[in-house]
Design an enzyme around this catalytic site. Sequence first.
Site, mmCIF file in Angstrom:
data_model
loop_
_atom_site.group_PDB
_atom_site.id
_atom_site.type_symbol
_atom_site.label_atom_id
_atom_site.label_comp_id
_atom_site.label_asym_id
_atom_site.label_seq_id
_atom_site.Cartn_x
_atom_site.Cartn_y
_atom_site.Cartn_z
ATOM 1 N N ASP A 26 -45.078 -21.250 -7.221
ATOM 2 C CA ASP A 26 -45.955 -20.674 -8.041
ATOM 3 C C ASP A 26 -47.143 -21.864 -8.936
ATOM 4 O O ASP A 26 -46.831 -22.859 -8.894
ATOM 5 C CB ASP A 26 -45.395 -20.097 -9.221
ATOM 6 C CG ASP A 26 -44.162 -20.510 -9.889
ATOM 7 O OD1 ASP A 26 -44.153 -21.980 -9.830
ATOM 8 O OD2 ASP A 26 -43.173 -19.863 -10.183
ATOM 9 N N ASP B 7 -35.166 -14.772 -18.718
ATOM 10 C CA ASP B 7 -35.200 -12.945 -18.407
ATOM 11 C C ASP B 7 -34.624 -12.840 -17.132
ATOM 12 O O ASP B 7 -35.282 -11.898 -16.697
ATOM 13 C CB ASP B 7 -36.487 -12.527 -18.660
ATOM 14 C CG ASP B 7 -37.723 -13.133 -18.108
ATOM 15 O OD1 ASP B 7 -37.434 -14.078 -16.966
ATOM 16 O OD2 ASP B 7 -38.823 -12.857 -18.218
ATOM 17 N N HIS C 199 -36.000 -13.961 -14.288
ATOM 18 C CA HIS C 199 -37.169 -14.257 -12.979
ATOM 19 C C HIS C 199 -36.711 -15.306 -12.185
ATOM 20 O O HIS C 199 -36.179 -16.460 -12.657
ATOM 21 C CB HIS C 199 -38.403 -14.182 -13.681
ATOM 22 C CG HIS C 199 -38.657 -15.588 -14.502
ATOM 23 N ND1 HIS C 199 -39.598 -15.769 -15.625
ATOM 24 C CD2 HIS C 199 -38.491 -17.114 -14.187
ATOM 25 C CE1 HIS C 199 -39.830 -16.986 -15.917
ATOM 26 N NE2 HIS C 199 -38.940 -17.726 -14.972
ATOM 27 N N GLU D 261 -41.253 -11.299 -12.905
ATOM 28 C CA GLU D 261 -40.797 -11.241 -14.165
ATOM 29 C C GLU D 261 -40.145 -9.682 -14.043
ATOM 30 O O GLU D 261 -40.218 -8.966 -13.048
ATOM 31 C CB GLU D 261 -41.897 -11.060 -15.262
ATOM 32 C CG GLU D 261 -42.704 -12.101 -15.570
ATOM 33 C CD GLU D 261 -41.968 -13.196 -16.369
ATOM 34 O OE1 GLU D 261 -40.880 -13.313 -16.420
ATOM 35 O OE2 GLU D 261 -42.706 -14.101 -17.039
HETATM 36 C C1 F6R Z 1 -41.119 -22.428 -11.663
HETATM 37 C C2 F6R Z 1 -40.534 -21.174 -11.647
HETATM 38 C C3 F6R Z 1 -39.678 -20.620 -12.644
HETATM 39 C C4 F6R Z 1 -38.707 -21.785 -13.257
HETATM 40 C C5 F6R Z 1 -37.980 -20.851 -14.420
HETATM 41 C C6 F6R Z 1 -37.077 -21.818 -15.157
HETATM 42 O O1 F6R Z 1 -41.664 -23.014 -10.398
HETATM 43 O O2 F6R Z 1 -40.757 -20.752 -10.554
HETATM 44 O O3 F6R Z 1 -39.113 -19.620 -12.239
HETATM 45 O O4 F6R Z 1 -37.846 -22.068 -12.270
HETATM 46 O O5 F6R Z 1 -38.854 -20.361 -15.548
HETATM 47 O O6 F6R Z 1 -37.710 -22.926 -15.845
HETATM 48 P P1 F6R Z 1 -36.915 -24.040 -16.336
HETATM 49 O O7 F6R Z 1 -36.240 -24.972 -15.397
HETATM 50 O O8 F6R Z 1 -38.089 -25.006 -17.073
HETATM 51 O O9 F6R Z 1 -35.839 -23.647 -17.170
#
Ligand code: F6R
Length: 261
Positions: free
Chosen positions: A67, A136, A138, A143
């Site tokens: 992403d 959440d 994801h 989401e």
């Molecule tokens: C980032 C991504 C997100 C993160 C998630 C956890 O490329 O795809 O799904 O993996 O938001 O983020 P952290 O590791 O910062 O807690």
Amino acid sequence: MEVFVYQKYDEISQASAKVVADTINSKPNAVLGLATGSTPLGLYKELARMHKEEGLDFSHVRSFNLDEYVGLSPDHPQSYHYFMHENLFKHINIEPQNVHVPSGTTKNYQAFCEWYEQRIEECGGIDVQVLGIGSDGHIAFNEPGSSLGSRTRIKTLSKETIEDNSRFFDKKEDVPIYAITMGVGTVLEARKVILLANGANKAKAIADAIEGPVSCMCTASVLQLHPDSLLFLDTDAAGKLKMKDYYEWIQAKKPGAPAGS
Ligand code: F6R
């Protein structure tokens, strides 16, 4: 789903780096799916160490990131282009033309998303996909409420994700509201998926993903349908798992298990 529970974050990083390195060693032009965020930082550090000290060769590796924030140019310090360059790409011998990170500044998002999906296919599909998980539930930026069959597209970030990610920005208002993200369906097509999670703030999402129903309300739960998904957790992230003892028992009994089990 195979669940591994470790005492320390470093063990998650080492175990997940071994999976990535084994993939590259058995297929030098492997296609990696990569995540950003705090969770995979240790994994990327370990891969950089393996490259430097053990000669892990990325020269034929192709990569696709999950992403990117819409509106951030590649040189923006909070863009995922910048993150990947700083935390992995500049430390290894991957060829710039083999690196793919979704564009946050394209003039035509729909065309770009279609091209991204096509490019993954042209490269033969993703061999191993690295994932983190949002509080959440994801995966990538899918989401709650995202279609479990979704493909690469624009998503509106949830208020919870904006709040979580505001720690990387000067103020909450600076967090982009939209992201371009691989879909749940895109992620599910990877041949192997490894999800990393540490910290108590991930415990509920992890319990929902592993032991809850498969539901768009926790998109990580779709990994229950994947034939080869490995989840590397620390004890805090595993804190709400009802079957934690069983997962630990499985790993402890592995050496004596019948072949092919
Ligand atoms: C980032 C991504 C997100 C993160 C998630 C956890 O490329 O795809 O799904 O993996 O938001 O983020 P952290 O590791 O910062 O807690």
